[in-house]
Design a protein around this motif. Structure first.
Motif, short mmCIF file in Angstrom:
data_model
loop_
_atom_site.label_atom_id
_atom_site.label_comp_id
_atom_site.label_asym_id
_atom_site.label_seq_id
_atom_site.Cartn_x
_atom_site.Cartn_y
_atom_site.Cartn_z
N VAL A 72 11.01 19.23 1.40
CA VAL A 72 10.41 19.36 0.15
C VAL A 72 10.92 18.09 -0.81
CG1 VAL A 72 9.96 20.32 -2.19
CG2 VAL A 72 9.39 21.70 -0.07
N THR A 73 12.26 18.15 -0.83
CA THR A 73 12.96 17.08 -1.60
C THR A 73 12.60 15.89 -0.81
OG1 THR A 73 14.93 18.40 -2.35
CG2 THR A 73 15.39 16.10 -2.32
N ARG A 74 12.46 15.48 0.51
CA ARG A 74 12.47 14.61 1.26
C ARG A 74 10.82 14.19 0.91
NH1 ARG A 74 12.51 9.74 1.97
NH2 ARG A 74 11.95 8.68 3.96
N ILE A 75 9.98 14.86 0.85
CA ILE A 75 8.64 14.59 0.50
C ILE A 75 8.57 14.13 -0.77
CG2 ILE A 75 6.18 15.82 -0.03
CD1 ILE A 75 6.96 17.67 2.39
N ASP A 76 9.08 14.72 -1.78
CA ASP A 76 8.90 14.10 -2.91
C ASP A 76 9.70 12.63 -3.28
OD1 ASP A 76 7.86 16.57 -4.05
OD2 ASP A 76 9.80 17.51 -4.70
N GLN A 77 10.70 12.50 -2.41
CA GLN A 77 11.22 10.93 -2.27
C GLN A 77 10.26 10.10 -1.79
OE1 GLN A 77 14.86 11.58 0.00
NE2 GLN A 77 15.99 12.13 -2.05
N ARG A 78 9.78 10.48 -0.77
CA ARG A 78 8.82 9.44 -0.12
C ARG A 78 7.38 9.36 -0.93
NH1 ARG A 78 7.94 5.28 2.64
NH2 ARG A 78 5.91 5.36 3.66
N VAL A 79 7.09 10.16 -1.59
CA VAL A 79 5.95 10.17 -2.53
C VAL A 79 6.35 9.23 -3.69
CG1 VAL A 79 4.29 11.40 -4.05
CG2 VAL A 79 4.81 12.15 -1.77
N LEU A 80 7.48 9.47 -3.87
CA LEU A 80 7.93 8.61 -5.13
C LEU A 80 8.07 6.99 -4.68
CD1 LEU A 80 8.79 8.42 -8.20
CD2 LEU A 80 11.26 8.70 -7.44
N GLU A 81 8.43 6.93 -3.27
CA GLU A 81 8.65 5.55 -2.74
C GLU A 81 7.26 4.95 -2.85
OE1 GLU A 81 10.60 5.98 0.78
OE2 GLU A 81 12.59 6.62 0.04
N LEU A 82 6.30 5.76 -2.30
CA LEU A 82 4.96 5.21 -2.18
C LEU A 82 4.56 5.03 -3.23
CD1 LEU A 82 3.77 7.76 0.76
CD2 LEU A 82 4.09 5.24 1.08
N GLN A 83 4.53 5.67 -4.54
CA GLN A 83 4.07 5.33 -5.71
C GLN A 83 4.59 4.00 -6.24
OE1 GLN A 83 5.18 8.88 -7.87
NE2 GLN A 83 3.12 9.91 -7.48
N TYR A 84 5.79 3.77 -6.23
CA TYR A 84 6.38 2.28 -6.36
C TYR A 84 5.62 1.23 -5.55
CZ TYR A 84 9.98 4.54 -9.38
OH TYR A 84 10.73 5.00 -10.17
#
Length: 153
Positions: A72-84
């Motif tokens: 879940v933490t990795r998913i959140d990190q990936r979503v944050l990267e994608l948002q940037y």
């Protein structure tokens, strides 16, 4: 009647080509934006599915629970990267859109000039054709009167 020939036709052709190039660039960047948005949606779906999993009664596998939290933490990190990445892509798309709008304005200005000149050309050609027909009609009238006078005399 001769066909209208626009003197700046080559320039208009180049502007159409430039506009198409900008349109292709815009489509490519928009495709990347859509792909990033779809990936964000897919990661959100995965996170939602992972969040639905609960440990049942009895023994709990702590390694599995920790792995799920890491996922879940990795998913959140990936979503944050994608948002940037999405913010950067939106800025790029804005620049490309501005270029496309500018190229489109230049092409449209020249297209309008071509249309005005064509209208003027054909209007003048019709006017000239009318004058020629009037001249022919007048000549025939004079000839017929002269023939009538010769017969009367």
């Amino acid at each position: 009647m001769r066909r209208f020939r626009f003197k700046l036709d080559k320039i208009l052709e180049l502007r159409r080509y430039a506009e198409q190039e900008w349109e292709l660039k815009l489509a490519e960047v928009t495709g990347r934006v859509v792909a990033a948005e779809e990936e964000i949606t897919e990661w959100a779906r995965r996170r939602h599915e992972t969040g639905r999993f609960h440990a049942g009664a009895g023994t709990v596998d702590m390694f599995l629970m920790r792995s799920r939290e890491d996922y879940v933490t990795r998913i959140d990190q990936r979503v944050l990267e994608l948002q940037y990445q999405l913010v950067a892509l939106e800025a790029e798309r804005s620049k490309v859109r501005d270029g496309y709008v500018e190229a489109s304005k230049k092409r449209k200005a020249l297209s309008r000039l071509e249309e005005r000149q064509a209208e003027e050309y054909y209007r003048d050609a019709l006017r000239e054709e009318g004058r020629t027909l009037d001249e022919i009609g007048g000549s025939q009238l004079i000839r017929s009167r002269m023939e009538t006078e010769e017969i009367d005399v």
